[in-house]
Design an enzyme around this catalytic site. Structure first.
Site, PDB file in Angstrom:
ATOM      1  N   LYS A 184       2.387  -5.394   0.505  1.00 22.92           N
ATOM      2  CA  LYS A 184       1.345  -6.011  -0.319  1.00 22.92           C
ATOM      3  C   LYS A 184       0.725  -7.222   0.407  1.00 22.92           C
ATOM      4  CE  LYS A 184       1.976  -2.771  -3.155  1.00 22.92           C
ATOM      5  NZ  LYS A 184       2.743  -2.537  -4.347  1.00 22.92           N
TER       6      LYS A 184
HETATM    7  C1  PLP Z   1       3.425  -1.468  -5.324  1.00 20.34           C
HETATM    8  C2  PLP Z   1       2.912  -1.149  -6.674  1.00 20.34           C
HETATM    9  C3  PLP Z   1       3.679  -1.314  -7.834  1.00 20.34           C
HETATM   10  C4  PLP Z   1       5.132  -1.635  -7.787  1.00 20.34           C
HETATM   11  O1  PLP Z   1       5.405  -2.806  -7.100  1.00 20.34           O
HETATM   12  P1  PLP Z   1       6.923  -3.158  -6.726  1.00 20.34           P
HETATM   13  O2  PLP Z   1       6.878  -4.637  -6.477  1.00 20.34           O
HETATM   14  O3  PLP Z   1       7.248  -2.369  -5.505  1.00 20.34           O
HETATM   15  O4  PLP Z   1       7.770  -2.793  -7.881  1.00 20.34           O
HETATM   16  C5  PLP Z   1       3.095  -1.096  -9.062  1.00 20.34           C
HETATM   17  N1  PLP Z   1       1.811  -0.728  -9.161  1.00 20.34           N
HETATM   18  C6  PLP Z   1       1.036  -0.534  -8.074  1.00 20.34           C
HETATM   19  C7  PLP Z   1      -0.390  -0.153  -8.264  1.00 20.34           C
HETATM   20  C8  PLP Z   1       1.566  -0.720  -6.802  1.00 20.34           C
HETATM   21  O5  PLP Z   1       0.809  -0.507  -5.724  1.00 20.34           O
END
Ligand code: PLP
Length: 382
Positions: A184
């Site tokens: 992210k």
């Molecule tokens: C990465 C992601 C999540 C989950 O995030 P985590 O921190 O890995 O639990 C949820 N929604 C979207 C759209 C994502 O890209």
């Protein structure tokens, strides 16, 4: 061709967070403590939000937000088929029933008119996802939530920096959920954050995130004397560690320069690919800020002579890591079996999911890496 494989979504880790992790370890306090409290404060002021609770993932943030929203079995939550499975799984774990509304083919975000058409007397919440960092159309979505008395929970996993008409994502809803997963825009390894509008929601989420133990239970080993805790509900183990926050505190300080770097790469891709027979991501709308989390090409075999999966393999052969965001949710067998969903019922998401390919877009990329990606893509399509 490049010698080393370019890993998709590899984060940029710099000296200050490495030093902070070492300092955290030397302090002996690895679990939830002062560094988590600092990341919550820093993130809250970055977003201009009222309340922030750090948790160990965005999935946890979504789950606890849905619980704090008071959803019960039989309640319906409308979300998008163009998302990561965690969005839908969190709804199911909360006991509610997910309902999909197809996306707009241009923005790839949930289409407010389809949301409206999906509202029933059982609908209790909307869960839009700001896909790829492009903010959803929050005016019509907030209007629908207000008119129908629905809770609004934003999945901001792609959208830390996004803004829509002067307001920041995560502040439109009752809850805004963020991810600091390794791919992210800023990272803590695993990690997430919930913004809430109401104090009581953040207090409830804090309790639910740590076994349902009464407020500030983590202080029980501190120097203010032993404090008994009470378990006030059946909670979860979703707290963030100081070790994780140590990384995030410094990543957050560089969020703007990272954003600028990704925007520059995005623009270089746009220029380089303008003449190719592939669809490029839609330009950001006026009066919005795009977080530039994903750069996606749509590969239509009828136009390119090469299918999406063949393109992914050709990129990998050229030592460039690529991603798919996402196969539409109903493509997965679990949702077809458990909920009876069919990809054909959400045709825009289905087509995007079968044609989309994500290129590396990270502040870690050098100009040479970016050129390698461009050369590979152009080489494959010419
Ligand atoms: C990465 C992601 C999540 C989950 O995030 P985590 O921190 O890995 O639990 C949820 N929604 C979207 C759209 C994502 O890209």
């Amino acid at each position: 061709m490049r010698d080393a494989f370019l890993v998709f979504g590899s984060p940029k880790i710099e000296r200050p967070e490495i030093d902070e992790v070492i300092a955290c370890m030397e302090s002996g306090w690895l679990g939830t403590g002062p560094r988590v409290a600092r990341l919550e404060e820093d993130f809250k002021s970055y977003k201009g939000a009222r309340h922030a609770v750090a948790v160990n993932s965005c999935t946890a943030a979504l789950h606890l937000s849905l619980l704090a929203a008071g959803l019960k079995p039989g309640d319906e939550v409308i979300t998008t088929p163009m998302t990561f499975c965690a969005t839908v799984n969190a709804i199911l774990h909360s006991g509610a029933t997910p309902v999909l509304a197809d996306v707009d083919p241009r923005t790839m975000n949930i289409d407010p008119s389809r949301v409206e058409a999906a509202i029933t007397p059982k609908t209790r919440a909307l869960l839009p996802v700001h896909f790829a960092g492009r903010p959803c159309e929050m005016d019509p979505l907030c209007d629908l939530a207000n008119r129908h008395g629905l809770k609004l929970i934003e999945d901001c996993a792609h959208a830390i920096e996004s803004e829509y008409r002067g307001n920041k994502t995560g502040r439109f809803g009752d809850f805004g959920c963020f991810s600091f997963y390794i791919t992210k825009n800023i990272v803590t390894g695993e990690g997430g954050m919930v913004l809430t509008r109401e104090e009581e929601d953040s207090a409830r989420i804090k309790v639910l995130a740590l076994h349902g133990m009464s407020k500030d239970a983590w202080k029980r080993f501190g120097d203010e004397g032993y404090k008994h805790y009470s378990v006030v509900e059946c909670g979860f183990k979703y707290n963030m560690m100081d070790l994780q926050a140590a990384i995030g505190i410094h990543q957050l300080q560089r969020i703007e320069s990272y954003w600028q770097r990704r925007r520059d790469i995005w623009r270089r891709y746009n220029e380089a690919f303008a003449g190719l027979p592939v669809a490029l991501p839609a330009d950001p709308d006026p009066d919005t800020r795009h977080a530039y989390h994903l750069y996606t090409l749509l590969v239509d075999e009828a136009k390119t002579g090469i299918g999406r999966d063949a393109f992914l393999n050709a990129m990998t052969k050229r030592n460039i890591g690529v991603g798919v965001h996402y196969l539409s949710i109903p493509e997965h067998p679990f949702y077809r079996q458990a909920l009876g969903w069919k990809p054909e019922d959400y045709p825009n998401a289905m087509r995007i999911g079968r044609q989309t390919a994500s290129l590396p877009l990270s502040p870690k990329l050098t100009d040479g890496d970016v050129q390698d990606v461009i050369d590979a893509v152009i080489g494959i399509f010419s």
